[in-house]
Design a protein around this motif. Structure first.
Motif, PDB file in Angstrom:
ATOM      1  N   MET A  36       6.530   7.127 -10.870  1.00  0.00           N
ATOM      2  CA  MET A  36       6.353   5.775 -11.405  1.00  0.00           C
ATOM      3  C   MET A  36       7.690   5.044 -11.490  1.00  0.00           C
ATOM      4  SD  MET A  36       3.393   6.676 -14.135  1.00  0.00           S
ATOM      5  CE  MET A  36       3.629   5.233 -15.149  1.00  0.00           C
ATOM      6  N   THR A  87       0.870  -1.189   0.000  1.00  0.00           N
ATOM      7  CA  THR A  87       0.000   0.000   0.000  1.00  0.00           C
ATOM      8  C   THR A  87       0.898   1.228   0.000  1.00  0.00           C
ATOM      9  OG1 THR A  87      -0.102  -0.052   2.387  1.00  0.00           O
ATOM     10  CG2 THR A  87      -1.906  -1.127   1.211  1.00  0.00           C
ATOM     11  N   GLN A  88       0.507   2.217  -0.767  1.00  0.00           N
ATOM     12  CA  GLN A  88       1.372   3.383  -0.938  1.00  0.00           C
ATOM     13  C   GLN A  88       0.723   4.572  -0.253  1.00  0.00           C
ATOM     14  OE1 GLN A  88       1.519   2.824  -5.264  1.00  0.00           O
ATOM     15  NE2 GLN A  88       3.642   2.235  -5.005  1.00  0.00           N
ATOM     16  N   TRP A  94       5.885   3.768  -7.904  1.00  0.00           N
ATOM     17  CA  TRP A  94       4.489   4.116  -7.630  1.00  0.00           C
ATOM     18  C   TRP A  94       3.585   3.600  -8.735  1.00  0.00           C
ATOM     19  CZ3 TRP A  94       2.114   6.906  -3.630  1.00  0.00           C
ATOM     20  CH2 TRP A  94       2.985   7.265  -2.586  1.00  0.00           C
ATOM     21  N   ASP A  95       2.444   3.094  -8.312  1.00  0.00           N
ATOM     22  CA  ASP A  95       1.399   2.711  -9.244  1.00  0.00           C
ATOM     23  C   ASP A  95       0.861   3.998  -9.896  1.00  0.00           C
ATOM     24  OD1 ASP A  95      -0.910   0.816 -10.089  1.00  0.00           O
ATOM     25  OD2 ASP A  95      -1.908   2.540  -9.150  1.00  0.00           O
ATOM     26  N   GLU A  96       0.594   3.958 -11.200  1.00  0.00           N
ATOM     27  CA  GLU A  96       0.234   5.189 -11.921  1.00  0.00           C
ATOM     28  C   GLU A  96      -1.009   5.877 -11.334  1.00  0.00           C
ATOM     29  OE1 GLU A  96      -0.266   4.845 -16.155  1.00  0.00           O
ATOM     30  OE2 GLU A  96      -0.451   7.024 -16.382  1.00  0.00           O
ATOM     31  N   ASP A  97      -2.070   5.100 -11.076  1.00  0.00           N
ATOM     32  CA  ASP A  97      -3.310   5.706 -10.579  1.00  0.00           C
ATOM     33  C   ASP A  97      -3.126   6.318  -9.197  1.00  0.00           C
ATOM     34  OD1 ASP A  97      -4.615   5.078 -12.867  1.00  0.00           O
ATOM     35  OD2 ASP A  97      -5.549   3.238 -12.086  1.00  0.00           O
ATOM     36  N   VAL A  98      -2.384   5.599  -8.339  1.00  0.00           N
ATOM     37  CA  VAL A  98      -2.144   6.118  -6.981  1.00  0.00           C
ATOM     38  C   VAL A  98      -1.305   7.392  -7.068  1.00  0.00           C
ATOM     39  CG1 VAL A  98      -1.222   5.556  -4.697  1.00  0.00           C
ATOM     40  CG2 VAL A  98      -2.251   3.752  -6.090  1.00  0.00           C
TER      41      VAL A  98
END
Ligand code: PD2
Ligand code: ZN
Length: 282
Positions: free
Chosen positions: A31, A2-3, A35-39
């Protein structure tokens, strides 16, 4: 994993923006570090929005709120109005102004005028002192209001506008129709309600602030009658079937949305205005 948007991350994003890095390049760096792009996008958006709001508050400005917005990012020539393709003729960022071509057909313009004609009287504006309605010397036109969804034509136009500017039908006031004859005008004003006026809290109980306006031109005068934005020296010609949309994210002159209806010099001008509220207008 979880970010989390930590205070350190927030500070880093703001520092990147202040150093002049584009949102796109900050997103790419996030990214690249996993990091996940949407987050990452959510983190960027919320961080930059709250930073801008803090800066605005420090300058004594009211907070910005979400506003209606047509999808013009990729410079489309047409937008889908659901039942009709509508041309995008001009786009301005600040103030946010979009000029639409052919939002209404000639028949729709004529039908709106015909339905409005028997109900016209000297235009009233919202009385900012009391929250009631009053005759306004700055607006010398004749007018009337349709109820939202009052008939099939009004409903169709309301859904088209909602689709074009991505804003719920329920947040719209009823369409107002105005007629201007030679010599009449609507002096420059803001469409939002002035937070300093004593009647404003009463007005805001019905759906909150106004955040956007669509002025549709139903009949062309021969001369005059443009919609003017004096802060940016813009004048939109009142061409039948066309419309001008503008939005204002806070009730403040910093939006540069001062606008007026220039005096009609020859012929008659008819318009239909749709004002859009923050929330549901009941
Ligand atoms: O008639 C116009 O062009 C005009 C100008 C300014 C209409 C309005 N405001 C309005 O209906 O709010
Ligand atoms: Zn106005």
């Amino acid at each position: 994993m979880t970010q989390q948007i930590t205070p350190e991350l927030t500070q880093w994003i703001v520092a990147q923006a202040q150093a002049g890095h584009s949102a796109e390049s900050v997103l790419q760096s996030m990214m690249a570090s996993g990091w996940d792009e949407d987050v990452a996008l959510d983190a960027l958006e919320s961080t930059l929005r709250s930073h801008l709001n803090e800066q605005a508050a420090a300058q004594g400005l009211p907070p910005a709120v979400p506003v209606p917005e047509p999808d013009v990012d990729e410079s489309p020539l047409y937008l889908d109005g659901g039942d009709r393709q509508v041309a995008v003729l001009s786009v301005m960022a600040s103030p946010r102004v979009v000029v639409f071509g052919g939002l209404l057909s000639d028949d729709e313009c004529d039908a709106l005028i015909a339905a409005a004609k028997p109900r016209m009287s000297r235009s009233l504006t919202v009385a900012t002192q009391t929250g009631g309605e009053e005759v306004n010397a700055d607006r010398t036109s004749q007018g009337m209001f349709f109820q939202r969804g009052e008939n099939a034509l009004v409903k169709r136009i309301e859904s088209r506008i909602a689709k074009l500017v991505n804003w719920p039908v329920q947040n719209g006031e009823g369409i107002q129709v105005l007629q201007y004859v030679p010599g009449t005008e609507y002096k420059p004003h803001y469409d939002y309600f002035d937070p300093k006026e004593p009647g404003t809290p009463t007005i805001l109980k019905r759906g909150g602030q106004r955040v956007g306006t669509v002025v549709m031109y139903l009949s062309e005068p021969e001369k005059g009658g443009g919609t003017t934005f004096p802060n940016v020296f813009l004048e939109v010609a009142p061409k039948r079937g066309n419309a001008v949309f503008f939005s204002y994210e806070r009730p403040h002159p910093s939006t540069k949305t001062l606008h007026g209806g220039a005096p009609v010099i020859a012929g008659e001008k008819w318009i239909a205005t749709k004002w859009l509220r923050e929330g549901e207008f009941k």
